[in-house]
Scaffold this active site. Structure first.
Site, PDB file in Angstrom:
ATOM      1  N   LYS A 103       0.831  -1.214   0.000  1.00 42.58           N
ATOM      2  CA  LYS A 103       0.000   0.000   0.000  1.00 42.58           C
ATOM      3  C   LYS A 103       0.866   1.265   0.000  1.00 42.58           C
ATOM      4  CE  LYS A 103      -2.023  -1.077   3.890  1.00 42.58           C
ATOM      5  NZ  LYS A 103      -1.265  -2.326   4.179  1.00 42.58           N
ATOM      6  N   ARG A 144      11.777  -5.306   4.706  1.00 43.18           N
ATOM      7  CA  ARG A 144      11.415  -3.897   4.495  1.00 43.18           C
ATOM      8  C   ARG A 144      12.366  -2.960   5.239  1.00 43.18           C
ATOM      9  NH1 ARG A 144       5.358  -1.908   5.536  1.00 43.18           N
ATOM     10  NH2 ARG A 144       5.701  -2.726   7.630  1.00 43.18           N
ATOM     11  N   ARG A 194      -9.356   0.810   9.063  1.00 43.33           N
ATOM     12  CA  ARG A 194      -8.968  -0.572   9.327  1.00 43.33           C
ATOM     13  C   ARG A 194     -10.059  -1.305  10.092  1.00 43.33           C
ATOM     14  NH1 ARG A 194      -3.080   0.306   9.038  1.00 43.33           N
ATOM     15  NH2 ARG A 194      -1.874  -1.502   9.631  1.00 43.33           N
ATOM     16  N   ARG A 235       0.341  -8.707  13.489  1.00 43.76           N
ATOM     17  CA  ARG A 235      -0.319  -7.688  12.656  1.00 43.76           C
ATOM     18  C   ARG A 235      -1.141  -8.321  11.552  1.00 43.76           C
ATOM     19  NH1 ARG A 235       4.753  -5.076  11.565  1.00 43.76           N
ATOM     20  NH2 ARG A 235       3.875  -4.075   9.759  1.00 43.76           N
ATOM     21  N   ARG A 269      11.692  -1.018  10.829  1.00 39.41           N
ATOM     22  CA  ARG A 269      10.713  -0.590  11.827  1.00 39.41           C
ATOM     23  C   ARG A 269      10.725  -1.522  13.035  1.00 39.41           C
ATOM     24  NH1 ARG A 269       5.322   0.366   8.458  1.00 39.41           N
ATOM     25  NH2 ARG A 269       4.551  -0.679  10.326  1.00 39.41           N
TER      26      ARG A 269
HETATM   27  P1  ADP Z   1       1.830  -1.682   7.723  1.00 42.47           P
HETATM   28  O1  ADP Z   1       2.511  -0.714   6.769  1.00 42.47           O
HETATM   29  O2  ADP Z   1       2.744  -2.791   8.123  1.00 42.47           O
HETATM   30  O3  ADP Z   1       0.494  -2.095   7.227  1.00 42.47           O
HETATM   31  P2  ADP Z   1       1.122   0.606   9.319  1.00 42.47           P
HETATM   32  O4  ADP Z   1       2.304   1.481   9.180  1.00 42.47           O
HETATM   33  O5  ADP Z   1      -0.067   0.906   8.487  1.00 42.47           O
HETATM   34  O6  ADP Z   1       1.579  -0.911   9.097  1.00 42.47           O
HETATM   35  O7  ADP Z   1       0.648   0.573  10.835  1.00 42.47           O
HETATM   36  C1  ADP Z   1       1.551   0.383  11.908  1.00 42.47           C
HETATM   37  C2  ADP Z   1       0.777   0.336  13.212  1.00 42.47           C
HETATM   38  O8  ADP Z   1       0.113   1.583  13.435  1.00 42.47           O
HETATM   39  C3  ADP Z   1      -0.330  -0.700  13.275  1.00 42.47           C
HETATM   40  O9  ADP Z   1       0.150  -1.981  13.647  1.00 42.47           O
HETATM   41  C4  ADP Z   1      -1.251  -0.097  14.342  1.00 42.47           C
HETATM   42  O10 ADP Z   1      -0.733  -0.280  15.649  1.00 42.47           O
HETATM   43  C5  ADP Z   1      -1.168   1.385  14.041  1.00 42.47           C
HETATM   44  N1  ADP Z   1      -2.217   1.794  13.072  1.00 42.47           N
HETATM   45  C6  ADP Z   1      -2.009   2.247  11.806  1.00 42.47           C
HETATM   46  N2  ADP Z   1      -3.179   2.541  11.218  1.00 42.47           N
HETATM   47  C7  ADP Z   1      -4.155   2.249  12.111  1.00 42.47           C
HETATM   48  C8  ADP Z   1      -5.588   2.315  12.089  1.00 42.47           C
HETATM   49  N3  ADP Z   1      -6.261   2.737  11.008  1.00 42.47           N
HETATM   50  N4  ADP Z   1      -6.249   1.943  13.206  1.00 42.47           N
HETATM   51  C9  ADP Z   1      -5.599   1.526  14.301  1.00 42.47           C
HETATM   52  N5  ADP Z   1      -4.265   1.421  14.390  1.00 42.47           N
HETATM   53  C10 ADP Z   1      -3.539   1.777  13.306  1.00 42.47           C
HETATM   54  P1  ADP Z   2       2.228  -1.883   3.227  1.00 48.47           P
HETATM   55  O1  ADP Z   2       2.218  -0.380   3.211  1.00 48.47           O
HETATM   56  O2  ADP Z   2       1.007  -2.458   2.585  1.00 48.47           O
HETATM   57  O3  ADP Z   2       2.504  -2.452   4.574  1.00 48.47           O
HETATM   58  P2  ADP Z   2       4.780  -1.612   1.836  1.00 48.47           P
HETATM   59  O4  ADP Z   2       4.500  -0.690   0.704  1.00 48.47           O
HETATM   60  O5  ADP Z   2       5.481  -1.068   3.028  1.00 48.47           O
HETATM   61  O6  ADP Z   2       3.417  -2.375   2.282  1.00 48.47           O
HETATM   62  O7  ADP Z   2       5.608  -2.856   1.232  1.00 48.47           O
HETATM   63  C1  ADP Z   2       6.115  -3.895   2.068  1.00 48.47           C
HETATM   64  C2  ADP Z   2       7.475  -4.358   1.538  1.00 48.47           C
HETATM   65  O8  ADP Z   2       7.306  -5.036   0.292  1.00 48.47           O
HETATM   66  C3  ADP Z   2       8.475  -3.235   1.253  1.00 48.47           C
HETATM   67  O9  ADP Z   2       9.764  -3.690   1.597  1.00 48.47           O
HETATM   68  C4  ADP Z   2       8.365  -2.988  -0.245  1.00 48.47           C
HETATM   69  O10 ADP Z   2       9.599  -2.520  -0.809  1.00 48.47           O
HETATM   70  C5  ADP Z   2       8.029  -4.395  -0.762  1.00 48.47           C
HETATM   71  N1  ADP Z   2       7.127  -4.394  -1.931  1.00 48.47           N
HETATM   72  C6  ADP Z   2       6.040  -3.611  -2.143  1.00 48.47           C
HETATM   73  N2  ADP Z   2       5.417  -3.944  -3.309  1.00 48.47           N
HETATM   74  C7  ADP Z   2       6.130  -4.974  -3.844  1.00 48.47           C
HETATM   75  C8  ADP Z   2       5.993  -5.756  -5.048  1.00 48.47           C
HETATM   76  N3  ADP Z   2       4.988  -5.561  -5.914  1.00 48.47           N
HETATM   77  N4  ADP Z   2       6.913  -6.726  -5.276  1.00 48.47           N
HETATM   78  C9  ADP Z   2       7.920  -6.941  -4.376  1.00 48.47           C
HETATM   79  N5  ADP Z   2       8.108  -6.237  -3.242  1.00 48.47           N
HETATM   80  C10 ADP Z   2       7.225  -5.260  -2.968  1.00 48.47           C
END
Ligand code: ADP
Ligand code: ADP
Ligand code: ZN
Length: 226
Positions: A22, A136, A97, A180, A169
């Site tokens: 995303k 990541r 979410r 998660r 992270r």
């Molecule tokens: P990822 O990129 O791995 O999907 P995020 O960066 O979106 O993770 O979120 C990291 C953490 O921040 C989540 O595990 C949660 O604790 C908190 N968080 C993010 N967005 C939300 C949301 N919409 N509602 C509740 N907690 C959230």
């Molecule tokens: P989210 O925001 O949904 O948690 P991220 O954008 O942070 O996901 O992506 C998670 C990890 O996967 C990062 O290390 C990113 O560089 C990698 N990644 C994202 N899209 C792809 C893809 N299409 N193919 C391979 N690796 C990817």
């Protein structure tokens, strides 16, 4: 084309599990569509860095891989959406979410006569999610996202965009990653049906290359003409 794309406010909700891509895609869409990328995770991390009250409250939940309570999260995103740069729309990443957050978003947008236009759901299997989260790396300065194998930076440990330091992270440990993904299945998958019923959901194969996922997303957004 540029002008056309700015004509109507576009509110795009990106759905997908942690690691689905995303954030990676939202960064491209922000530039391409000229609307801000709003990541609830980035907003929380900014609060952690600045040691705000909100950051202190969120930390314990984030460290465990649990969701921060809805009231706190909704208030934070509401404030962000009230900024003038969101008048033309926004790309929401990581919010909503929960169903309660989705309903709150509807109410926030309805107050301004706006609504969600499209909900791309980036689908990725669990094994791939774990491999992505494990490798990541994120820029400390600008939150650009890298992967040590799949999209490495040009210079190890340095951000291509701003030269900032890359870090892993704190919530990208194996236990937190698994938690998660579990929390995602319990609390966020109901949103898939919620948005499908509203005719807003578009499924995107997230296991393709970053470029192909980007192309599919853009095509879906253009077709939706939201
Ligand atoms: P990822 O990129 O791995 O999907 P995020 O960066 O979106 O993770 O979120 C990291 C953490 O921040 C989540 O595990 C949660 O604790 C908190 N968080 C993010 N967005 C939300 C949301 N919409 N509602 C509740 N907690 C959230
Ligand atoms: P989210 O925001 O949904 O948690 P991220 O954008 O942070 O996901 O992506 C998670 C990890 O996967 C990062 O290390 C990113 O560089 C990698 N990644 C994202 N899209 C792809 C893809 N299409 N193919 C391979 N690796 C990817
Ligand atoms: Zn950077």
């Amino acid at each position: 084309m540029g002008n056309e794309e700015r004509a109507k406010p576009k509110f795009i909700v990106l759905l997908g599990a942690p690691g689905a891509g995303k954030g990676t895609q939202a960064a491209y869409l922000e530039e391409r569509l000229g609307i801000p990328h709003i990541s609830s995770g980035d907003l929380f991390r900014e609060n952690l860095r600045n040691e705000t009250e909100l950051g202190r409250l969120a930390r314990a939940y984030m460290d465990r891989g649990e969701l921060v309570p809805d009231e706190v999260t909704i208030a934070m995103v509401k404030e962000r959406l009230a900024q003038p740069d969101c008048a033309g729309g926004a790309i929401l990443d990581g919010f909503p979410r929960t169903i309660a957050q989705a309903q709150a978003l509807e109410a926030i947008l309805a107050e301004k006569g706006q609504r969600v236009g499209i909900v791309p759901y980036i689908k990725v299997s669990d094994e791939v999610l774990l491999a992505r989260l494990a490798g990541r790396w994120t820029c400390r300065q600008c939150e650009a996202i890298y992967h040590e194998l799949f999209s490495p930076p040009k210079v190890a440990g340095r951000c291509d965009v701003c030269g900032g330091e890359l870090y892993q992270r704190a919530d990208d440990t194996p236990e937190t990653q698994r938690r998660r993904i579990e929390v995602y299945f319990q609390q966020t998958t109901p949103l898939i049906e919620y948005y499908r019923r509203q005719g807003l959901l578009v499924e995107i194969d997230g296991e393709q290359s970053v470029e192909q996922v980007r192309a599919d997303l853009l095509a879906a957004i253009q077709q939706a003409d939201c």
